[in-house]
Design a protein around this motif. Structure first.
Motif, PDB file in Angstrom:
ATOM      1  N   ARG A  62       0.843  -1.201   0.000  1.00  0.00           N
ATOM      2  CA  ARG A  62       0.000   0.000   0.000  1.00  0.00           C
ATOM      3  C   ARG A  62       0.877   1.249   0.000  1.00  0.00           C
ATOM      4  N   ALA A  63       1.616   1.470  -1.069  1.00  0.00           N
ATOM      5  CA  ALA A  63       2.593   2.561  -1.118  1.00  0.00           C
ATOM      6  C   ALA A  63       2.051   3.785  -1.848  1.00  0.00           C
ATOM      7  N   SER A  64       2.549   4.941  -1.413  1.00  0.00           N
ATOM      8  CA  SER A  64       2.313   6.228  -2.062  1.00  0.00           C
ATOM      9  C   SER A  64       3.667   6.876  -2.328  1.00  0.00           C
ATOM     10  N   VAL A  65       3.686   7.858  -3.227  1.00  0.00           N
ATOM     11  CA  VAL A  65       4.919   8.574  -3.562  1.00  0.00           C
ATOM     12  C   VAL A  65       4.650  10.074  -3.530  1.00  0.00           C
ATOM     13  N   VAL A  66       5.586  10.828  -2.926  1.00  0.00           N
ATOM     14  CA  VAL A  66       5.476  12.281  -2.864  1.00  0.00           C
ATOM     15  C   VAL A  66       6.819  12.887  -3.278  1.00  0.00           C
ATOM     16  N   ALA A  67       6.776  13.932  -4.104  1.00  0.00           N
ATOM     17  CA  ALA A  67       7.990  14.647  -4.511  1.00  0.00           C
ATOM     18  C   ALA A  67       7.653  16.131  -4.619  1.00  0.00           C
ATOM     19  N   ARG A  68       8.669  16.975  -4.435  1.00  0.00           N
ATOM     20  CA  ARG A  68       8.457  18.425  -4.458  1.00  0.00           C
ATOM     21  C   ARG A  68       9.388  19.078  -5.479  1.00  0.00           C
ATOM     22  N   LEU A  69       8.822  20.044  -6.230  1.00  0.00           N
ATOM     23  CA  LEU A  69       9.598  20.871  -7.147  1.00  0.00           C
ATOM     24  C   LEU A  69       9.566  22.300  -6.623  1.00  0.00           C
ATOM     25  N   PRO A  70      10.714  22.867  -6.204  1.00  0.00           N
ATOM     26  CA  PRO A  70      10.723  24.224  -5.646  1.00  0.00           C
ATOM     27  C   PRO A  70      10.281  25.262  -6.676  1.00  0.00           C
ATOM     28  N   GLY A  71       9.565  26.281  -6.185  1.00  0.00           N
ATOM     29  CA  GLY A  71       9.124  27.368  -7.043  1.00  0.00           C
ATOM     30  C   GLY A  71       9.993  28.604  -6.883  1.00  0.00           C
ATOM     31  N   SER A  72       9.661  29.653  -7.630  1.00  0.00           N
ATOM     32  CA  SER A  72      10.471  30.869  -7.624  1.00  0.00           C
ATOM     33  C   SER A  72      10.083  31.833  -6.507  1.00  0.00           C
ATOM     34  N   ASP A  73       8.864  31.675  -5.961  1.00  0.00           N
ATOM     35  CA  ASP A  73       8.386  32.591  -4.925  1.00  0.00           C
ATOM     36  C   ASP A  73       8.276  31.844  -3.596  1.00  0.00           C
ATOM     37  N   PRO A  74       9.261  31.997  -2.716  1.00  0.00           N
ATOM     38  CA  PRO A  74       9.251  31.248  -1.457  1.00  0.00           C
ATOM     39  C   PRO A  74       8.110  31.649  -0.532  1.00  0.00           C
ATOM     40  N   ASP A  75       7.500  32.805  -0.783  1.00  0.00           N
ATOM     41  CA  ASP A  75       6.394  33.252   0.063  1.00  0.00           C
ATOM     42  C   ASP A  75       5.036  32.764  -0.425  1.00  0.00           C
ATOM     43  N   ALA A  76       5.009  32.186  -1.605  1.00  0.00           N
ATOM     44  CA  ALA A  76       3.742  31.673  -2.126  1.00  0.00           C
ATOM     45  C   ALA A  76       3.482  30.290  -1.543  1.00  0.00           C
ATOM     46  N   GLY A  77       2.244  30.024  -1.169  1.00  0.00           N
ATOM     47  CA  GLY A  77       1.911  28.707  -0.635  1.00  0.00           C
ATOM     48  C   GLY A  77       2.088  27.631  -1.685  1.00  0.00           C
ATOM     49  N   ALA A  78       2.556  26.468  -1.260  1.00  0.00           N
ATOM     50  CA  ALA A  78       2.767  25.357  -2.193  1.00  0.00           C
ATOM     51  C   ALA A  78       1.426  24.833  -2.700  1.00  0.00           C
ATOM     52  N   LEU A  79       1.446  24.297  -3.915  1.00  0.00           N
ATOM     53  CA  LEU A  79       0.272  23.699  -4.536  1.00  0.00           C
ATOM     54  C   LEU A  79       0.486  22.189  -4.619  1.00  0.00           C
ATOM     55  N   VAL A  80      -0.455  21.415  -4.078  1.00  0.00           N
ATOM     56  CA  VAL A  80      -0.395  19.957  -4.165  1.00  0.00           C
ATOM     57  C   VAL A  80      -1.161  19.513  -5.401  1.00  0.00           C
ATOM     58  N   ALA A  81      -0.515  18.761  -6.274  1.00  0.00           N
ATOM     59  CA  ALA A  81      -1.177  18.154  -7.426  1.00  0.00           C
ATOM     60  C   ALA A  81      -1.155  16.643  -7.181  1.00  0.00           C
ATOM     61  N   HIS A  82      -2.330  16.052  -7.003  1.00  0.00           N
ATOM     62  CA  HIS A  82      -2.335  14.654  -6.559  1.00  0.00           C
ATOM     63  C   HIS A  82      -3.323  13.794  -7.342  1.00  0.00           C
ATOM     64  N   ALA A  83      -2.980  12.521  -7.393  1.00  0.00           N
ATOM     65  CA  ALA A  83      -3.824  11.506  -8.016  1.00  0.00           C
ATOM     66  C   ALA A  83      -3.706  10.243  -7.181  1.00  0.00           C
ATOM     67  N   HIS A  84      -4.691   9.359  -7.309  1.00  0.00           N
ATOM     68  CA  HIS A  84      -4.573   8.073  -6.604  1.00  0.00           C
ATOM     69  C   HIS A  84      -4.249   6.964  -7.595  1.00  0.00           C
ATOM     70  N   LEU A  85      -3.507   5.988  -7.113  1.00  0.00           N
ATOM     71  CA  LEU A  85      -2.998   4.913  -7.952  1.00  0.00           C
ATOM     72  C   LEU A  85      -3.837   3.648  -7.882  1.00  0.00           C
ATOM     73  N   ASP A  86      -4.771   3.569  -6.949  1.00  0.00           N
ATOM     74  CA  ASP A  86      -5.623   2.389  -6.847  1.00  0.00           C
ATOM     75  C   ASP A  86      -6.861   2.565  -7.717  1.00  0.00           C
ATOM     76  N   VAL A  87      -7.486   1.443  -8.041  1.00  0.00           N
ATOM     77  CA  VAL A  87      -8.717   1.442  -8.835  1.00  0.00           C
ATOM     78  C   VAL A  87      -9.703   0.473  -8.203  1.00  0.00           C
ATOM     79  N   VAL A  88     -10.964   0.596  -8.600  1.00  0.00           N
ATOM     80  CA  VAL A  88     -11.985  -0.304  -8.078  1.00  0.00           C
ATOM     81  C   VAL A  88     -11.948  -1.629  -8.837  1.00  0.00           C
ATOM     82  N   PRO A  89     -12.558  -2.676  -8.263  1.00  0.00           N
ATOM     83  CA  PRO A  89     -12.556  -3.995  -8.921  1.00  0.00           C
ATOM     84  C   PRO A  89     -13.292  -3.981 -10.260  1.00  0.00           C
ATOM     85  N   VAL A  90     -13.042  -5.031 -11.032  1.00  0.00           N
ATOM     86  CA  VAL A  90     -13.682  -5.170 -12.346  1.00  0.00           C
ATOM     87  C   VAL A  90     -14.329  -6.547 -12.458  1.00  0.00           C
TER      88      VAL A  90
END
Length: 437
Positions: A62-90
């Motif tokens: 049950r693993a997840s992965v997180v990585a960060r890319l620094p931006g140019s404005d250190p005072d701007a709040g970070a934006l999380v862009a996320h997706a899930h890797l699991d799917v429902v049964p078929v």
């Protein structure tokens, strides 16, 4: 049409992820290691271009992965862009094409996760790599997150990471993910692109009727099964009152203006029918709902049980928790006990946030007549877990689709599919959003 390297890689990654069977049954005994295999695939692709990655595996497989890319404005709040890797049964026999084959037929990519939501995972992975390779520095820090277990409530995914590794989201103020971004038709071959700025809360209610046990040959006046059945029927026939939240009001305003048909009639349910296949989803965001889902009573045909129970899936609009409880109690009556559990509160993010202007600008660059329209999602996403860290969530996976293509209808369905052109469109628009946000 010339396909860019970003678009090509996005499609390749979506197909590769679909081919990894990461079905989440919700039962630990039947869940394999698919989520971890998908997470390792993502991690390796990120490492290839120099990202520092965090693989979080609180339970084997049950693993997840997180990585960060620094931006140019250190005072701007970070934006999380996320997706899930699991799917429902078929049920593979219900599919025209193999559910994990990622086959393309007549311009459509078929496979479990094509819409929910390995399409966005593939786009994000391709964008993260392109930004790193091309030296693109976004304004804000970007946190790319690929979660396990969303389809079973995020227990081993987003919820676990928020509770145990919150530092991975340090400085984050907003997030973008499912469910929204896809187009709905407007008059004149124009399109509206929905953005989920709010989500209903999720709670479970258990109704219990009690009587006295007896032999089945001697009917009783207080048969618990009969009393419970009456309560369940009453709930099924009940319509909770219309509630106009800030998000639903903004939808009615913006979509009405864009369509040239304001929602100013006396019967909103009738007015919403002009949305076609989207009417049921938008309509569900205007009321609280309660759906009976599990019935439990007796164990032997000749025994009248002393108790019978029903489980309800209750979806609650922002600020409506107490009202729902009171209304439901009134519907079922005093002789039915109601117990509440699994309370996940609703979330509602600002409908006038600057991020929505960024979404609109990114859409306009690709579809000049496109209009971004806020709406209230009647279901749940991992944005609810991130909200516990004060992160405001928005559902926006941009897909430009044909007017008769029901993206909502692809979620958890057989022959789940997405137009290949929509994946290309989504990669281009999302890259603009993440660069400019």
């Amino acid at each position: 049409m010339t396909v860019s390297d970003l678009e090509t890689e996005a499609l390749d990654f979506v197909r590769a992820l679909i081919r990894i069977d990461s079905v989440n049954t919700g039962d630990p005994a039947t869940i394999g290691d698919g989520e971890t295999r998908a997470a390792l695939f993502v991690q390796e692709r990120l490492r290839e271009v120099g990202y520092e990655t965090h693989l979080v595996e609180p339970w084997p497989g049950r693993a997840s992965v997180v990585a960060r890319l620094p931006g140019s404005d250190p005072d701007a709040g970070a934006l999380v862009a996320h997706a899930h890797l699991d799917v429902v049964p078929v049920e593979a026999t219900d599919w025209t094409h193999p559910p994990f084959g990622a086959e393309i037929h007549d311009g459509m990519l078929y496979g479990r996760g094509a819409v929910d939501m390995k399409d966005f995972a593939g786009m994000l992975l391709a964008i993260a790599r392109a930004f790193r390779r091309d030296g693109i520095v976004p304004r804000r820090d970007l946190i790319f997150a690929f979660f396990a277990d969303e389809e079973a409530g995020g227990v081993w995914g987003a919820r676990w990471i928020v509770q145990n590794r919150p530092e991975l989201f340090a400085g984050a103020t907003e997030a973008i993910s499912e469910v929204g971004g896809f187009s709905l038709p407007l008059p004149g071959d124009r399109r509206a692109y929905l953005v989920a700025t709010a989500e209903k809360g999720v709670t479970t209610a258990t109704l219990t009727a009690r009587g006295h046990a007896a032999h089945g040959s001697r009917p009783t006046d207080d048969n618990a099964v009969v009393r419970l059945a009456r309560a369940v029927v009453a709930i099924g026939e009940h319509r909770f009152p219309l509630v106009r939240t800030a998000t639903s009001e903004r939808f009615l305003e913006v979509y009405g203006r864009a369509s040239g048909q304001p929602f100013d009639g006396d019967d909103l349910d009738v007015d919403l029918q002009r949305l076609g296949f989207a009417a049921s989803v938008i309509g569900a965001g205007t009321r609280n709902t309660a759906s009976p889902t599990v019935l439990t009573a007796g164990g032997k045909a000749n025994v009248i049980p002393a108790a019978a129970s029903a489980t309800l899936d209750v979806r609650v609009l922002p600020g409506q928790g107490e009202a729902v409880r009171a209304q439901l109690a009134e519907v079922v009556g005093d002789d039915i006990a109601v117990a509440w559990a699994r309370d996940i509160p609703a979330i509602e993010s600002p409908v006038d946030a600057p991020l929505l202007d960024v979404l609109q600008d990114a859409i306009t660059a690709e579809d000049p007549d496109g209009t971004v329209v806020p709406y209230l999602l009647p279901a749940s996403t991992d944005n609810k877990h991130l909200a516990r860290l004060g992160i405001r969530g928005y559902g926006f996976v941009p897909l430009r689709v044909p007017a008769d293509f029901d993206v909502f209808g692809q979620f958890h369905a057989a022959d789940e599919r997405v137009p290949v052109d929509a994946v290309y469109f989504g990669a281009r628009v999302t890259a603009r959003i993440l660069r400019d946000a």
